[in-house]
Scaffold this motif. Structure first.
Motif, PDB file in Angstrom:
ATOM      1  N   ILE A 162       0.852  -1.184   0.000  1.00  0.00           N
ATOM      2  CA  ILE A 162       0.000   0.000   0.000  1.00  0.00           C
ATOM      3  C   ILE A 162       0.889   1.235   0.000  1.00  0.00           C
ATOM      4  O   ILE A 162       1.547   1.536   0.992  1.00  0.00           O
ATOM      5  N   VAL A 180      -6.366   3.603 -10.629  1.00  0.00           N
ATOM      6  CA  VAL A 180      -6.964   2.587  -9.765  1.00  0.00           C
ATOM      7  C   VAL A 180      -6.065   2.308  -8.566  1.00  0.00           C
ATOM      8  O   VAL A 180      -6.535   2.114  -7.437  1.00  0.00           O
ATOM      9  N   GLU A 181      -4.745   2.309  -8.807  1.00  0.00           N
ATOM     10  CA  GLU A 181      -3.814   2.087  -7.701  1.00  0.00           C
ATOM     11  C   GLU A 181      -3.922   3.206  -6.660  1.00  0.00           C
ATOM     12  O   GLU A 181      -3.880   2.960  -5.453  1.00  0.00           O
ATOM     13  N   TYR A 184      -7.070   2.697  -4.772  1.00  0.00           N
ATOM     14  CA  TYR A 184      -6.826   1.596  -3.830  1.00  0.00           C
ATOM     15  C   TYR A 184      -6.093   2.108  -2.591  1.00  0.00           C
ATOM     16  O   TYR A 184      -6.409   1.741  -1.453  1.00  0.00           O
ATOM     17  N   TYR A 185      -5.149   2.999  -2.800  1.00  0.00           N
ATOM     18  CA  TYR A 185      -4.413   3.600  -1.679  1.00  0.00           C
ATOM     19  C   TYR A 185      -5.354   4.427  -0.797  1.00  0.00           C
ATOM     20  O   TYR A 185      -5.300   4.334   0.441  1.00  0.00           O
ATOM     21  N   SER A 221      -7.566   2.182   1.280  1.00  0.00           N
ATOM     22  CA  SER A 221      -6.884   1.331   2.255  1.00  0.00           C
ATOM     23  C   SER A 221      -6.356   2.095   3.455  1.00  0.00           C
ATOM     24  O   SER A 221      -6.049   1.491   4.492  1.00  0.00           O
ATOM     25  N   ILE A 229     -13.969   4.021  -8.682  1.00  0.00           N
ATOM     26  CA  ILE A 229     -13.483   2.664  -8.974  1.00  0.00           C
ATOM     27  C   ILE A 229     -14.486   1.924  -9.859  1.00  0.00           C
ATOM     28  O   ILE A 229     -14.121   1.278 -10.854  1.00  0.00           O
ATOM     29  N   LEU A 243      -3.247  -6.024  -8.959  1.00  0.00           N
ATOM     30  CA  LEU A 243      -3.929  -4.861  -8.391  1.00  0.00           C
ATOM     31  C   LEU A 243      -5.399  -5.160  -8.122  1.00  0.00           C
ATOM     32  O   LEU A 243      -5.935  -4.803  -7.058  1.00  0.00           O
ATOM     33  N   ARG A 257      -5.759  -7.347  -5.028  1.00  0.00           N
ATOM     34  CA  ARG A 257      -5.580  -6.568  -3.796  1.00  0.00           C
ATOM     35  C   ARG A 257      -6.798  -5.688  -3.528  1.00  0.00           C
ATOM     36  O   ARG A 257      -7.210  -5.509  -2.388  1.00  0.00           O
ATOM     37  N   LEU A 258      -7.353  -5.158  -4.582  1.00  0.00           N
ATOM     38  CA  LEU A 258      -8.551  -4.336  -4.445  1.00  0.00           C
ATOM     39  C   LEU A 258      -9.724  -5.172  -3.929  1.00  0.00           C
ATOM     40  O   LEU A 258     -10.499  -4.729  -3.064  1.00  0.00           O
ATOM     41  N   HIS A 259      -9.830  -6.384  -4.449  1.00  0.00           N
ATOM     42  CA  HIS A 259     -10.878  -7.294  -3.983  1.00  0.00           C
ATOM     43  C   HIS A 259     -10.712  -7.606  -2.501  1.00  0.00           C
ATOM     44  O   HIS A 259     -11.698  -7.649  -1.747  1.00  0.00           O
ATOM     45  N   VAL A 262      -9.341  -5.713  -0.175  1.00  0.00           N
ATOM     46  CA  VAL A 262      -9.712  -4.544   0.626  1.00  0.00           C
ATOM     47  C   VAL A 262     -11.233  -4.425   0.726  1.00  0.00           C
ATOM     48  O   VAL A 262     -11.776  -4.174   1.809  1.00  0.00           O
TER      49      VAL A 262
END
Length: 640
Positions: A500, A541-542, A545-546, A549, A566, A586, A589-591, A593
């Motif tokens: 993250i 998207v990254e 995601y940050y 999170s 998103i 990615l 990881r998004l899933h 979160v």
């Protein structure tokens, strides 16, 4: 929270030959005048009963909507285009009313609380009394040659009556609107409707005066419903048609229901099981959202007329005129206008104002503002950037940030800067532009050309100020700005991390946050987001995601906005993300979160029962306790 409500329709009357000419307000605000080819009727809007009715012979039909003339207390209408008739409530037979024969055909009658105007088909406009006294007089036209009059309206702006004429050129088929003052020898400003589809034409329209401008909503034959804002003080030659939505109907009609809402009748495709059903709909003009709808009965006609009075929509389809009651949430006028009521009624003082000197001072202030605006737009008086900045500073000093009408002085100024920058490549008064945009809320749709220049120059400072301060920024401008900011971030295509981390530096993150917080329409934004390439989508998207999170960023951008963005990105680039190897990690990881967040909120829901039981038991305990007079207690819950 109050919701928009639309009640079932009540059939008022039938009209002959499906020829409803229109509706007008009667002498009472609770009465309406209905006119068809052979009859004029007044109806009560409380119980929908006919109050008065007058008929004419079929071989001498009515050709304009009847109006009520406040000055004489009489009704006025036109038969066979050139026969002007005037009668009172006591009149029983219009056949016996002697007409005044005119030399020129009448297009419409426009009435308000001050007077009644006669609009002729050649564009000439005159007072009713003057027309009655001099029916054969030659009157100058306000329209150029080879132009067909298509619509007319009038309204009061301060002490001056404004007249709007909608017309189409016979040769190039271009639609224009003419705005001028009553009694002015100057034909006024002529503005051309700018539509991407050059072959399109206006099917129906509705005008609404708002402060120092007129808002025009139009439906075109290609199905586009567009909003145009026309400031009374403007140097532009074009009217931008901002698309709100697209409709599927050949019999649609539109009317404003106030500043925040408009109604469209005859919409199809709103029922998946029966796409041919037609509906009466109410829309929010700010966010283009559907607020209410009502199914309409089937009819063979393709013509419809719609109007609203107080809390009633009048709609004619075929030979029927139907009334629909509606209600919309009240706008916060007190907050918008700063009209706060003094609670101490004893200290209230009644003042009898002399308006003449106040009106003179207001006209004086307007003249000063117009003079300073012309100086700022004069290339000779503002040759250099420093001279231009000085002129802008002088203009801003005379404007009021709390008054919406003052923004109409800044819109033409920004458009002027856009044109001048195109001609003079080195001219770019950056700080002056920032001061102008930050001064007050300016509509982005009214200065699209300026925004395009800012994007072309890739000036991120000016662009960020525009996005932060301007209202109704178009979705394509939002996405183009997003592309500009993302492409200033080096290495975004390979910047995916396994941990993250914020992929952007602090300055770029602030710019992206401004983009994320822009108000927009999800449908139009999703379409515009398709112009992003896969690298830009991945790094964005990254970053989302940050934000999702980390706890410390939730105050900067709300979780709801992050989730919306998103979803929009995933919807607009679904195929590209699925087949991209870089996106796989990615998305996983998004899933994770999202799954963690869902599990967390489920656990919070499970606490509800525990807390309810504890509070209930504590109430019983403290009711029998000697400490029951205490204001509160502290309990500790230990979760395992």
């Amino acid at each position: 929270m109050a919701k928009t409500r639309l009640e079932n329709g009540v059939e008022i009357t039938l009209c002959e030959n499906n020829r409803v000419l229109g509706y007008e307000r009667d002498c009472s605000k609770h009465h309406s005048i209905l006119t068809d080819a052979t009859r004029v009727s007044t109806y009560s809007l409380t119980d929908y009963k006919c109050v008065h009715s007058w008929s004419v012979r079929q071989h001498s039909p009515l050709t304009s909507t009847a109006v009520y003339d406040q000055q004489s207390g009489s009704y006025v209408a036109v038969k066979k285009h050139k026969n002007l008739i005037k009668w009172s409530k006591e009149t029983t037979d219009l056949v016996k009313v002697k007409p005044v024969i005119l030399s020129t055909a009448v297009y419409s009658l426009l009435a308000d609380d001050t007077s009644t105007l006669v609009v002729f088909e050649d564009g000439a406009v005159a007072d009713l009394e003057h027309v009655l006294n001099y029916p054969k007089a030659d009157r100058p036209s306000t329209l150029p040659k080879n132009v067909d009059l298509k619509g007319s309206a009038s309204f009061l702006h301060g002490n001056q009556r404004k007249i709007c004429l909608l017309a189409q050129n016979q040769k190039d088929k271009i639609w224009r609107i003419f705005v001028f003052d009553k009694g002015s020898e100057n034909p006024g400003k002529q503005l051309v409707f700018r539509n991407e589809d050059k072959d399109a034409f206006i099917v129906t329209y509705s005008l609404l005066p708002v402060e120092d401008s007129v808002h025009v909503i139009t439906i075109w034959n290609n199905g586009n419903v567009c909003l145009s804002v026309i400031p009374f003080l403007t140097t532009d030659e074009y009217v931008e048609c901002r698309p709100l939505l697209t409709v599927k109907s050949q019999s649609a009609a539109v009317t404003w229901l106030g500043v925040d809402y408009f109604a469209i009748s005859g919409l199809k495709g709103m029922d998946k099981e029966n796409p041919n059903l037609e509906f009466l709909t109410i829309w929010d003009s700010k966010f283009n959202t559907l607020q209410a709808k009502m199914e309409l009965p089937n009819t063979d006609t393709n013509t419809a007329k719609i109007a609203f009075f107080e809390d009633t929509i009048l709609l004619s389809r075929g030979d029927k005129i139907v009334a629909y009651r509606f209600s919309c949430p009240n706008a916060s006028l007190a907050g918008a206008l700063g009209c706060l009521r003094n609670r101490d009624s004893e200290n209230t003082i009644t003042v009898q104002a002399d308006w003449k000197p106040m009106a003179a001072r207001a006209e004086e202030k307007i003249a000063v503002k117009e003079k300073l605006l012309k100086e700022a737009m004069d290339k000779q008086k503002s040759k250099t950037e420093a001279m231009f900045a000085s002129s802008c500073k002088n203009l801003l000093a005379t404007l009021n940030t709390d008054r919406f009408p003052d923004s109409c002085y800044l819109t033409p100024l920004l458009q002027h800067v856009a044109r001048r920058c195109t001609e003079e490549k080195q001219f770019w008064p950056k700080q002056a532009l920032v001061d102008i945009v930050e001064f007050c809320n300016i509509s982005a749709s009214s200065c699209q050309e300026f925004l395009n220049v800012v994007l072309d120059k890739q000036d991120k400072d000016v662009l960020s100020v525009c996005l932060k301060n301007m209202s109704d920024v178009p979705e394509d401008v939002i996405v183009r700005s997003l592309q500009l900011f993302l492409r200033s971030h080096k290495g975004y295509e390979t910047g995916l991390q396994n941990e993250i981390a914020n992929p952007f530096n602090e300055d770029l993150a602030q710019l992206i946050n401004i983009i994320l917080k822009c108000q927009c329409n999800d449908v139009f934004l999703a379409e515009s987001l398709k112009h992003l390439d896969i690298g830009e989508v991945l790094v964005l998207v990254e970053y989302l995601y940050y934000l999702l999170s980390t706890v410390e960023n939730k105050e900067e951008v709300k979780v709801e906005l992050v989730i919306d963005w998103i979803c929009l990105l995933l919807d607009s680039h679904y195929t590209s993300l699925v087949i991209s190897n870089k996106a796989k990690t990615l998305l996983l990881r998004l899933h994770t979160v999202v799954e963690t967040q869902v599990q967390y909120f489920r656990q919070l829901n499970s606490l509800q029962g525990l807390l309810h039981t504890m509070i209930k038991s504590n109430k019983a305990t403290y009711a029998n306790s000697k400490k029951s007079n205490q204001l509160y207690s502290i309990e500790t819950i230990r979760l395992f």
